[in-house]
Design a protein around this motif. Structure first.
Motif, PDB file in Angstrom:
ATOM      1  N   UNK A 253       0.813  -1.210   0.000  1.00  0.00           N
ATOM      2  CA  UNK A 253       0.000   0.000   0.000  1.00  0.00           C
ATOM      3  C   UNK A 253       0.847   1.261   0.000  1.00  0.00           C
ATOM      4  N   UNK A 254       1.983   1.218   0.691  1.00  0.00           N
ATOM      5  CA  UNK A 254       2.871   2.377   0.770  1.00  0.00           C
ATOM      6  C   UNK A 254       4.299   1.947   0.465  1.00  0.00           C
ATOM      7  N   UNK A 255       4.639   1.770  -0.827  1.00  0.00           N
ATOM      8  CA  UNK A 255       5.999   1.340  -1.174  1.00  0.00           C
ATOM      9  C   UNK A 255       7.073   2.278  -0.632  1.00  0.00           C
ATOM     10  N   UNK A 256       6.731   3.574  -0.459  1.00  0.00           N
ATOM     11  CA  UNK A 256       7.729   4.517   0.045  1.00  0.00           C
ATOM     12  C   UNK A 256       8.071   4.268   1.511  1.00  0.00           C
ATOM     13  N   UNK A 257       7.263   3.468   2.200  1.00  0.00           N
ATOM     14  CA  UNK A 257       7.548   3.138   3.594  1.00  0.00           C
ATOM     15  C   UNK A 257       8.015   1.691   3.757  1.00  0.00           C
ATOM     16  N   UNK A 258       8.252   1.008   2.655  1.00  0.00           N
ATOM     17  CA  UNK A 258       8.631  -0.405   2.715  1.00  0.00           C
ATOM     18  C   UNK A 258       9.975  -0.618   3.397  1.00  0.00           C
ATOM     19  N   UNK A 259      10.821   0.431   3.408  1.00  0.00           N
ATOM     20  CA  UNK A 259      12.150   0.282   3.996  1.00  0.00           C
ATOM     21  C   UNK A 259      12.138   0.266   5.516  1.00  0.00           C
ATOM     22  N   UNK A 260      10.964   0.408   6.145  1.00  0.00           N
ATOM     23  CA  UNK A 260      10.913   0.471   7.616  1.00  0.00           C
ATOM     24  C   UNK A 260       9.842  -0.444   8.223  1.00  0.00           C
ATOM     25  N   UNK A 261       9.259  -1.323   7.416  1.00  0.00           N
ATOM     26  CA  UNK A 261       8.209  -2.181   7.967  1.00  0.00           C
ATOM     27  C   UNK A 261       8.761  -3.189   8.971  1.00  0.00           C
ATOM     28  N   UNK A 262      10.088  -3.391   8.997  1.00  0.00           N
ATOM     29  CA  UNK A 262      10.660  -4.279  10.008  1.00  0.00           C
ATOM     30  C   UNK A 262      10.476  -3.726  11.413  1.00  0.00           C
ATOM     31  N   UNK A 263      10.104  -2.439  11.518  1.00  0.00           N
ATOM     32  CA  UNK A 263       9.804  -1.869  12.834  1.00  0.00           C
ATOM     33  C   UNK A 263       8.579  -2.539  13.454  1.00  0.00           C
ATOM     34  N   UNK A 264       7.756  -3.189  12.634  1.00  0.00           N
ATOM     35  CA  UNK A 264       6.656  -4.001  13.163  1.00  0.00           C
ATOM     36  C   UNK A 264       7.282  -5.328  13.570  1.00  0.00           C
ATOM     37  N   UNK A 265       7.671  -5.445  14.817  1.00  0.00           N
ATOM     38  CA  UNK A 265       8.452  -6.596  15.269  1.00  0.00           C
ATOM     39  C   UNK A 265       7.619  -7.862  15.374  1.00  0.00           C
ATOM     40  N   UNK A 266       6.383  -7.717  15.793  1.00  0.00           N
ATOM     41  CA  UNK A 266       5.478  -8.859  15.908  1.00  0.00           C
ATOM     42  C   UNK A 266       4.059  -8.337  15.828  1.00  0.00           C
ATOM     43  N   UNK A 267       3.115  -9.262  15.769  1.00  0.00           N
ATOM     44  CA  UNK A 267       1.719  -8.853  15.711  1.00  0.00           C
ATOM     45  C   UNK A 267       1.255  -8.235  17.027  1.00  0.00           C
ATOM     46  N   UNK A 268       2.068  -8.381  18.077  1.00  0.00           N
ATOM     47  CA  UNK A 268       1.744  -7.697  19.333  1.00  0.00           C
ATOM     48  C   UNK A 268       1.861  -6.183  19.184  1.00  0.00           C
ATOM     49  N   UNK A 269       2.544  -5.714  18.141  1.00  0.00           N
ATOM     50  CA  UNK A 269       2.657  -4.274  17.895  1.00  0.00           C
ATOM     51  C   UNK A 269       1.402  -3.702  17.255  1.00  0.00           C
ATOM     52  N   UNK A 270       0.479  -4.559  16.854  1.00  0.00           N
ATOM     53  CA  UNK A 270      -0.775  -4.105  16.261  1.00  0.00           C
ATOM     54  C   UNK A 270      -1.825  -3.964  17.368  1.00  0.00           C
ATOM     55  N   UNK A 271      -2.521  -2.839  17.353  1.00  0.00           N
ATOM     56  CA  UNK A 271      -3.584  -2.584  18.321  1.00  0.00           C
ATOM     57  C   UNK A 271      -4.910  -2.575  17.568  1.00  0.00           C
ATOM     58  N   UNK A 272      -5.651  -3.655  17.728  1.00  0.00           N
ATOM     59  CA  UNK A 272      -6.898  -3.852  16.981  1.00  0.00           C
ATOM     60  C   UNK A 272      -8.018  -3.053  17.614  1.00  0.00           C
ATOM     61  N   UNK A 273      -8.744  -2.283  16.796  1.00  0.00           N
ATOM     62  CA  UNK A 273      -9.926  -1.551  17.232  1.00  0.00           C
ATOM     63  C   UNK A 273     -11.142  -2.142  16.551  1.00  0.00           C
ATOM     64  N   UNK A 274     -12.030  -2.725  17.350  1.00  0.00           N
ATOM     65  CA  UNK A 274     -13.315  -3.210  16.859  1.00  0.00           C
ATOM     66  C   UNK A 274     -14.213  -1.989  16.673  1.00  0.00           C
ATOM     67  N   UNK A 275     -14.273  -1.480  15.465  1.00  0.00           N
ATOM     68  CA  UNK A 275     -14.967  -0.211  15.205  1.00  0.00           C
ATOM     69  C   UNK A 275     -16.467  -0.389  15.402  1.00  0.00           C
ATOM     70  N   UNK A 276     -17.042   0.510  16.175  1.00  0.00           N
ATOM     71  CA  UNK A 276     -18.475   0.495  16.430  1.00  0.00           C
ATOM     72  C   UNK A 276     -19.059   1.866  16.083  1.00  0.00           C
ATOM     73  N   UNK A 277     -20.313   1.857  15.689  1.00  0.00           N
ATOM     74  CA  UNK A 277     -21.073   3.089  15.478  1.00  0.00           C
ATOM     75  C   UNK A 277     -22.457   2.836  16.066  1.00  0.00           C
ATOM     76  N   UNK A 278     -22.743   3.477  17.191  1.00  0.00           N
ATOM     77  CA  UNK A 278     -24.020   3.232  17.848  1.00  0.00           C
ATOM     78  C   UNK A 278     -24.408   4.433  18.699  1.00  0.00           C
ATOM     79  N   UNK A 279     -25.621   4.434  19.193  1.00  0.00           N
ATOM     80  CA  UNK A 279     -26.037   5.438  20.176  1.00  0.00           C
ATOM     81  C   UNK A 279     -27.237   4.917  20.954  1.00  0.00           C
ATOM     82  N   UNK A 280     -27.324   5.404  22.182  1.00  0.00           N
ATOM     83  CA  UNK A 280     -28.432   5.023  23.041  1.00  0.00           C
ATOM     84  C   UNK A 280     -29.719   5.708  22.591  1.00  0.00           C
ATOM     85  N   UNK A 281     -30.811   5.004  22.745  1.00  0.00           N
ATOM     86  CA  UNK A 281     -32.115   5.615  22.507  1.00  0.00           C
ATOM     87  C   UNK A 281     -32.434   6.623  23.610  1.00  0.00           C
TER      88      UNK A 281
END
Length: 415
Positions: A253-281
Motif C-alpha cells: 500500500x505504501x511502497x515509500x515506507x517499505x524500507x521500515x516495515x521491520x519496525x513491526x516486530x510482531x503482531x503484538x505491535x498491532x492494536x486492533x480496534x473493533x470499530x463500532x457506530x451506535x447510540x443510546x435511545x
C-alpha cells in the motif's frame, strides 16, 4: 462508604474535562478511573480546535501549548501519476484555531488532571473499577467499585455520570442498550519511524487504498501513526498470516515506507480496534447520565469521537452544576443535557454513515481501490469544498463554550 456530589466513572477526555468544569463550579466531584495511570497507546490522540478554544477559555492555553505536540494541517488523497489532492485544509480556518493538535492522550489527560487537582472539590481515584450501581427508591444513588486490593466499595452521589467508554459497565448495569449501525471495517493501529531527514512541519493525513483495504498515515514529529483498515471480521485471518504477511500488506500500500516495515516486530505491535457506530435511545435513567462513547460510539472517520465527547462534558457541566449545587438533580435536568447533545450526535453519525457507504463499503468489498472521483473533482474545482471538511472536523455541529463559572483569564493565545 464515601459521599460526593457527582461521581464520574471513567477518566478519559470527557470524564476528566467534566471533573475539571464541575470542580470549578464549586461542586464536589469524584472521578473513578480503572487504570493506575493514563498510559495507553493508540487511544484517540487528536485535540480539535473546538477543544483548544475551550482550553483557552479556561485560561489554560499557554500551558497546553507547552505540551509536546504536532500540528495536523490538512487531509490529502494520493492520485496516481500526480500530486496529492488536498481534501481539507485546516489553514483555511481563522487562527489560532486552524489546526488539530496531535499528542499522546496520556499527556492530555495528565494535563487536565493537574488543572483539576488545583480545585478543592476535585478528587481523582485511580485503580477503581466500576462494577455496578447503587440504587434506592427507584433512583441511582451511587456506584459500586473494586479497589486496588480487590475489595468492593461504594461511592454515593447526587448523580452518576458514565464516561466509561463504548463497553460501558454502568450503561449495561442500567439496562441501556445502544442501537447499532453497520460498520464495514475494523482498524489496526501501529507505528512506523520517521527518519531525521523527514522531520519538520506535519503535513496531515495521507490515505492509501487497495482492493479490500486501506492505510492511513498520520504524521507525527518523529514517527508515523499508521492505521490499517480491512473488512470487519478479518482479524483472525490477518493474524494467521503472521507478521511477515502484514508487513507485505503495508509495503504494497505504501511502497515509500517499505524500507521500515521491520519496525513491526510482531503482531503484538498491532492494536486492533473493533470499530463500532451506535447510540443510546435514551442516555439516562433517574440518577444516571451516559455521555461520550458510553452514549454514542463513533467511527474513527474524522477523529471526531473525542471532540464530541468533550462537547458532551461541557454541556453536562453547564446544565447540571446549578442542580448539583442545590443538592438535587432531577430527571428533567438529565433530559436537558441529552436534548442539547443528541442532534449534534445524530448529525455526525449520519455523516459518518454516508462516508462509509460512499468510500469504505466499495473499498472493503473490492469494488474500488482509490478515492471517489466525485470527491476529487470537488476538491480540485470547488474551493469551498476544501473548507467544509476541516470546519466540520474542527468544530462539528453545535460546538460548546466554557461555562462562565469555569472561565479564567490569561493572555491571548498566540497562533
Amino acid at each position: 462508604m464515601e459521599k460526593t456530589g457527582c461521581a464520574v466513572v471513567g477518566g478519559g477526555p470527557a470524564g476528566m474535562m467534566l471533573g475539571l468544569l464541575l470542580a470549578r463550579a464549586g461542586v464536589q466531584v469524584t472521578v473513578l478511573e480503572k487504570h493506575a495511570d493514563f498510559l495507553r497507546d493508540f487511544r484517540g490522540d487528536t485535540v480539535h480546535p473546538s477543544t483548544i478554544r475551550l482550553i483557552d477559555e479556561l485560561g489554560l492555553g499557554q500551558d497546553f501549548r507547552q505540551l509536546p505536540q504536532s500540528r495536523l494541517k490538512n487531509v490529502a488523497f494520493p492520485v496516481p501519476g500526480g500530486p496529492p489532492v488536498t481534501m481539507g485544509d485546516f489553514n483555511a480556518l481563522p487562527p489560532p484555531y486552524n489546526y488539530v493538535a496531535m499528542m499522546p492522550q496520556w499527556d492530555f489527560l495528565n494535563f487536565l488532571a493537574a488543572a483539576a487537582a488545583e480545585e478543592p472539590g476535585f478528587t481523582l481515584l485511580m485503580s477503581r473499577t466500576a462494577t455496578g450501581l447503587v440504587r434506592n427508591g427507584g433512583r441511582v444513588r451511587g456506584v459500586r467499585f473494586r479497589t486496588p486490593d480487590g475489595t468492593q466499595d461504594e461511592l454515593l452521589a447526587d448523580v452518576v455520570i458514565a464516561t466509561d467508554g463504548r463497553h460501558s459497565v454502568l450503561r449495561a448495569a442500567a439496562g441501556l442498550a445502544p442501537k447499532e449501525f453497520p460498520v464495514p471495517f475494523d482498524t489496526w493501529w501501529f507505528r512506523l519511524p520517521r527518519y531525521a531527514s523527514e522531520t519538520g512541519e506535519v503535513a496531515g493525513i495521507v490515505p492509501a487504498f487497495g482492493p479490500g483495504e486501506a492505510l492511513l498515515a498520520l504524521f507525527r514529529n518523529d514517527y508515523y501513526q499508521m492505521g490499517y483498515l480491512a473488512a470487519k471480521g478479518t482479524d483472525a485471518r490477518i493474524r494467521a498470516e503472521g507478521v511477515e504477511g502484514f508487513r507485505r500488506r503495508v509495503a504494497a500500500l505504501r511502497p515509500d515506507l517499505a524500507d521500515r516495515v521491520d519496525a513491526i516486530r510482531s503482531l503484538d505491535d498491532l492494536h486492533w480496534l473493533d470499530v463500532r457506530l451506535n447510540r443510546l435511545r435514551s442516555w439516562h435513567i433517574n440518577g444516571l447520565l451516559c455521555i461520550g462513547d458510553a452514549a454514542h460510539a463513533m467511527s474513527p472517520a474524522g477523529g471526531v469521537g473525542i471532540n464530541l465527547a468533550i462537547q458532551d462534558a461541557v454541556a453536562t457541566a453547564e446544565y447540571l452544576a446549578p442542580a448539583l449545587l442545590r443538592g438535587r438533580v432531577s430527571t428533567e435536568d438529565l433530559k436537558k443535557v441529552e436534548r442539547r447533545r443528541r442532534l449534534p450526535t445524530v448529525i455526525v453519525q449520519t455523516v459518518q454513515r454516508v462516508m462509509q457507504r460512499a468510500v469504505f463499503v466499495p473499498i472493503m468489498t473490492g469494488k474500488r481501490s482509490k478515492a471517489p472521483a466525485a470527491a476529487l473533482f470537488f476538491a480540485r474545482h470547488v474551493p469551498v469544498f476544501r473548507t467544509i471538511i476541516p470546519r466540520f472536523i474542527a468544530f462539528g455541529p453545535r460546538p460548546e463554550h466554557a461555562p462562565a463559572f469555569a472561565r479564567r483569564a490569561e493572555p491571548q493565545p498566540q497562533p
